[in-house]
Design an enzyme around this catalytic site. Structure first.
Site, PDB file in Angstrom:
ATOM      1  CE  LYS A  52     -16.816 -34.862 -42.381  1.00 17.89           C
ATOM      2  NZ  LYS A  52     -16.924 -33.671 -43.325  1.00 17.89           N
ATOM      3  CD  GLN A  96     -18.552 -30.728 -41.675  1.00 25.36           C
ATOM      4  OE1 GLN A  96     -17.499 -31.250 -42.065  1.00 25.36           O
ATOM      5  NE2 GLN A  96     -19.875 -30.953 -42.048  1.00 25.36           N
ATOM      6  CG  ASP A 119     -14.808 -31.592 -47.981  1.00 30.11           C
ATOM      7  OD1 ASP A 119     -15.161 -32.720 -47.757  1.00 30.11           O
ATOM      8  OD2 ASP A 119     -14.801 -30.712 -47.078  1.00 30.11           O
TER       9      ASP A 119
HETATM   10  N1  GUN Z   1     -21.240 -30.354 -45.151  1.00 31.66           N
HETATM   11  C1  GUN Z   1     -22.121 -31.074 -45.465  1.00 31.66           C
HETATM   12  N2  GUN Z   1     -21.299 -32.199 -46.084  1.00 31.66           N
HETATM   13  C2  GUN Z   1     -20.014 -31.741 -46.053  1.00 31.66           C
HETATM   14  C3  GUN Z   1     -18.967 -32.239 -46.631  1.00 31.66           C
HETATM   15  O1  GUN Z   1     -18.810 -33.475 -47.320  1.00 31.66           O
HETATM   16  N3  GUN Z   1     -17.670 -31.723 -46.277  1.00 31.66           N
HETATM   17  C4  GUN Z   1     -17.960 -30.469 -45.783  1.00 31.66           C
HETATM   18  N4  GUN Z   1     -16.534 -29.987 -45.554  1.00 31.66           N
HETATM   19  N5  GUN Z   1     -18.952 -29.942 -45.123  1.00 31.66           N
HETATM   20  C5  GUN Z   1     -20.126 -30.516 -45.405  1.00 31.66           C
END
Ligand code: GUN
Length: 292
Positions: A52, A96, A119
């Site tokens: 990211k 996350q 998100d």
């Molecule tokens: N864990 C697995 N996929 C995601 C996501 O798209 N965003 C976040 N914050 N955590 C995740």
């Protein structure tokens, strides 16, 4: 069979965002900022977070990654979130998942300002999505819709079958594709672990979205001829013929199902790359919402 090239589309989207940010810089404006927060050192989460950050750099988004010890208290994490909610230079924020057991995931998600929730996991954004209002749409569902759009795959009146009901993919993608608009308006069925005879549903799918986290679960006899297959799975399986003894596969048996599919996403190179591209798009949206 047409291979849906997530890598190419994600790269197109990144170029579009990069151009917008270059224009901001030329005009002497602030640039979008994203803070990513990670607790502990789960290896998969670390890969996701690093990817990211790398993607942000590529397009010119200012990013900072807060990597916190696994024993951080819930209150300290809430305080950090609150401090970023108040900052003008960070427009988007994500924590996350998963989080360590001693932290209440819902409390954390709800502490993020809905206007910075790139998100799309905050209940306000989930509610807006269901109600058909403008919202931050979770990145993987948004990426799936974008792939369907850019490949001109008709969704209106089509039967979409979603395998999996997670809050991150299954539930939001089902809601997104049932909305009454040009790029949705589908008849959606959501299947989950309580389904008795899964084939009875999957065989009627015009578009099948697999998001159950079971390696190569979907086989050719489960789908009809001409189906569009979107594979969200990212599963690492043992394979001694590969240099590191393993490889990544989706939730769909690609070799088998691609014989019947009209369109199919590969793994890797399909939906996964779109998730990050949509995070960048959501960050740009957050920048606009939060006044630049
Ligand atoms: N864990 C697995 N996929 C995601 C996501 O798209 N965003 C976040 N914050 N955590 C995740």
């Amino acid at each position: 069979m047409i291979l849906i090239d997530g890598k190419r589309i994600a790269s197109e989207i990144k170029t579009e965002i990069k151009n917008k940010i270059s224009a901001l810089i030329e005009d002497g404006k602030n640039i979008p900022g994203l803070v990513t927060i990670m607790v502990g050192n789960d290896p998969s989460s670390l890969i996701y977070i690093n990817n990211k950050e790398k993607a942000c750099k590529e397009v010119g988004i200012q990013s900072v990654s807060e990597k916190l010890r696994s024993d951080i208290s819930q209150q300290d994490l809430l305080n950090l979130i609150s401090s970023y909610n108040n900052r003008k230079d960070y427009h988007g924020m994500l924590v996350q998942l998963p989080l360590p057991k001693h932290i209440d995931e819902n409390k954390i998600i709800e502490a993020i300002s809905p206007d910075k929730d790139v998100d799309g996991f905050h209940p306000i954004n989930i509610g807006k999505l269901i109600a058909g209002k403008d919202a931050f749409v979770p990145c993987t569902p948004a990426g799936i819709q974008e792939l369907l759009k850019r490949y001109n795959i008709e969704t209106v009146g089509k039967h979409v079958v979603v395998l999996g009901r997670s809050n991150i993919v299954g539930k939001p993608v089902a809601n997104l594709l049932m909305q009454k608009n040009k790029y949705a308006n589908a008849i959606v069925t959501v299947c989950h672990s309580a389904a008795h005879d899964l084939n009875q549903y999957t065989r009627t799918a015009d578009i099948l979205i697999a998001a159950i986290g079971k390696p190569e679960f979907v086989k050719a006899d489960m789908v009809k001829e001409g189906v569009v297959v979107i594979d969200v799975g990212i599963n690492r399986i043992k394979d001694d013929s590969h240099p590191n003894g393993s490889r990544v596969v989706g939730d769909v048996d690609f070799q088998d199902v691609s014989k019947k599919a009209s369109y199919i996403t590969p793994v890797p190179g399909g939906v996964g790359l779109m998730t990050i591209a949509m995070l960048l798009q959501n960050t740009y949206k957050a920048y606009l919402i939060n006044g630049g």
